[in-house]
Scaffold this motif. Structure first.
Motif, short mmCIF file in Angstrom:
data_model
loop_
_atom_site.label_atom_id
_atom_site.label_comp_id
_atom_site.label_asym_id
_atom_site.label_seq_id
_atom_site.Cartn_x
_atom_site.Cartn_y
_atom_site.Cartn_z
N HIS A 1 26.67 36.24 46.56
CA HIS A 1 26.15 35.90 47.88
C HIS A 1 26.45 34.44 48.16
O HIS A 1 26.54 33.64 47.23
CB HIS A 1 24.63 36.12 47.93
CG HIS A 1 24.20 37.53 47.70
ND1 HIS A 1 24.00 38.42 48.72
CD2 HIS A 1 23.96 38.21 46.56
CE1 HIS A 1 23.64 39.58 48.22
NE2 HIS A 1 23.61 39.48 46.92
N GLN A 2 26.58 34.11 49.44
CA GLN A 2 26.80 32.72 49.83
C GLN A 2 25.92 32.38 51.02
O GLN A 2 25.73 33.20 51.91
CB GLN A 2 28.25 32.49 50.26
CG GLN A 2 29.20 32.34 49.12
CD GLN A 2 30.59 31.96 49.62
OE1 GLN A 2 30.96 32.20 50.75
NE2 GLN A 2 31.36 31.35 48.74
N ILE A 3 25.41 31.16 50.97
CA ILE A 3 24.76 30.58 52.14
C ILE A 3 25.19 29.12 52.20
O ILE A 3 25.76 28.58 51.25
CB ILE A 3 23.22 30.70 52.12
CG1 ILE A 3 22.61 30.06 50.88
CG2 ILE A 3 22.79 32.14 52.27
CD1 ILE A 3 21.09 30.07 50.90
N PRO B 1 20.92 32.51 55.63
CA PRO B 1 20.62 33.67 54.80
C PRO B 1 20.63 34.98 55.60
O PRO B 1 20.20 35.02 56.75
CB PRO B 1 19.21 33.38 54.28
CG PRO B 1 19.07 31.90 54.37
CD PRO B 1 19.89 31.49 55.56
N GLN B 2 21.11 36.01 54.94
CA GLN B 2 21.11 37.36 55.49
C GLN B 2 19.93 38.11 54.87
O GLN B 2 19.34 37.64 53.89
CB GLN B 2 22.43 38.07 55.18
CG GLN B 2 23.65 37.36 55.74
CD GLN B 2 23.60 37.24 57.26
OE1 GLN B 2 23.37 38.21 57.96
NE2 GLN B 2 23.77 36.03 57.76
N THR C 1 26.74 29.42 46.24
CA THR C 1 27.14 30.76 45.83
C THR C 1 26.32 31.16 44.62
O THR C 1 26.10 30.35 43.72
CB THR C 1 28.65 30.80 45.47
OG1 THR C 1 29.40 30.34 46.59
CG2 THR C 1 29.10 32.21 45.11
N LEU D 1 19.01 31.92 46.07
CA LEU D 1 19.88 31.16 46.97
C LEU D 1 19.07 30.47 48.05
O LEU D 1 19.32 29.31 48.39
CB LEU D 1 20.95 32.05 47.58
CG LEU D 1 22.24 32.15 46.76
CD1 LEU D 1 22.08 33.12 45.61
CD2 LEU D 1 23.39 32.55 47.63
N LYS D 2 18.07 31.18 48.58
CA LYS D 2 17.20 30.58 49.60
C LYS D 2 16.43 29.40 49.00
O LYS D 2 16.27 28.36 49.64
CB LYS D 2 16.23 31.62 50.15
CG LYS D 2 16.90 32.75 50.91
CD LYS D 2 15.85 33.78 51.32
CE LYS D 2 16.48 35.05 51.83
NZ LYS D 2 15.49 36.09 52.10
N THR E 1 20.16 38.33 51.14
CA THR E 1 20.39 37.10 50.37
C THR E 1 19.29 36.97 49.31
O THR E 1 18.11 37.00 49.63
CB THR E 1 20.36 35.86 51.29
OG1 THR E 1 21.41 35.98 52.25
CG2 THR E 1 20.55 34.58 50.49
#
Length: 163
Positions: A5-7, A40-41, A19, A48-49, A44
């Protein structure tokens, strides 16, 4: 391997791309082009958040240490160097030689520099705190101007917290 995942985070010195997987952060890099920041999706991972939040706090001068789990992959020597980097205190610096001595290879200054350049976890594994033995700023994958900004930012935050 788990899904990547990426933000991103808009920082005062450019966009930071984060990542990772459910287990931890794999990389934190500055993007060299300006773009729309990807937020963020729904899928996510929380890690990551949390990293995005901790980095935002760092840039606001509210955080000096990071708690998010990260995963670093490299050689045994690189791992020793990266671990040594995490012992350099906030707003402090060390030389490549200092790190070479710390990892038990005082003649391996160039190898330390090479390992430092392979660090994928900018800011959290603070390779920006490494300077030349002369005291001059030396290479930084995120650009020397960012390195200078990060070091000055940390000095200013520390001074505010001391007063």
């Amino acid at each position: 391997m788990n899904k990547l995942h990426q933000i991103e985070l808009q920082s005062p010195i450019g966009i930071v791309e984060i990542t990772g997987t459910e287990e931890g952060i794999l990389s934190i890099f500055f993007k060299e082009h300006e773009a729309i920041v990807h937020h963020p999706q729904p899928d996510t991972p929380q890690v990551l958040k949390d990293c995005q939040q901790e980095l935002a706090e760092y840039f606001r001068g509210e955080r000096m240490e990071f708690t998010v789990p990260y995963i670093s992959t490299g050689t045994e020597f690189q791992g020793k160097v990266w671990s040594a980097l995490t012992t350099i205190g906030y707003a402090e610096t060390a030389s490549y030689r200092d790190i070479a001595v710390k990892v038990g290879s005082d003649k391996a200054v160039r190898a330390v520099g090479n390992a430092n350049s392979k660090n994928k976890l900018s800011i959290i594994v603070p390779c920006h705190r490494i300077i030349g033995s002369s005291g001059k700023l030396t290479g930084y994958a995120g650009t020397l101007s960012r390195k200078e900004w990060l070091l000055e930012h940390e000095k200013e935050v520390r001074e505010k917290n001391i007063l």
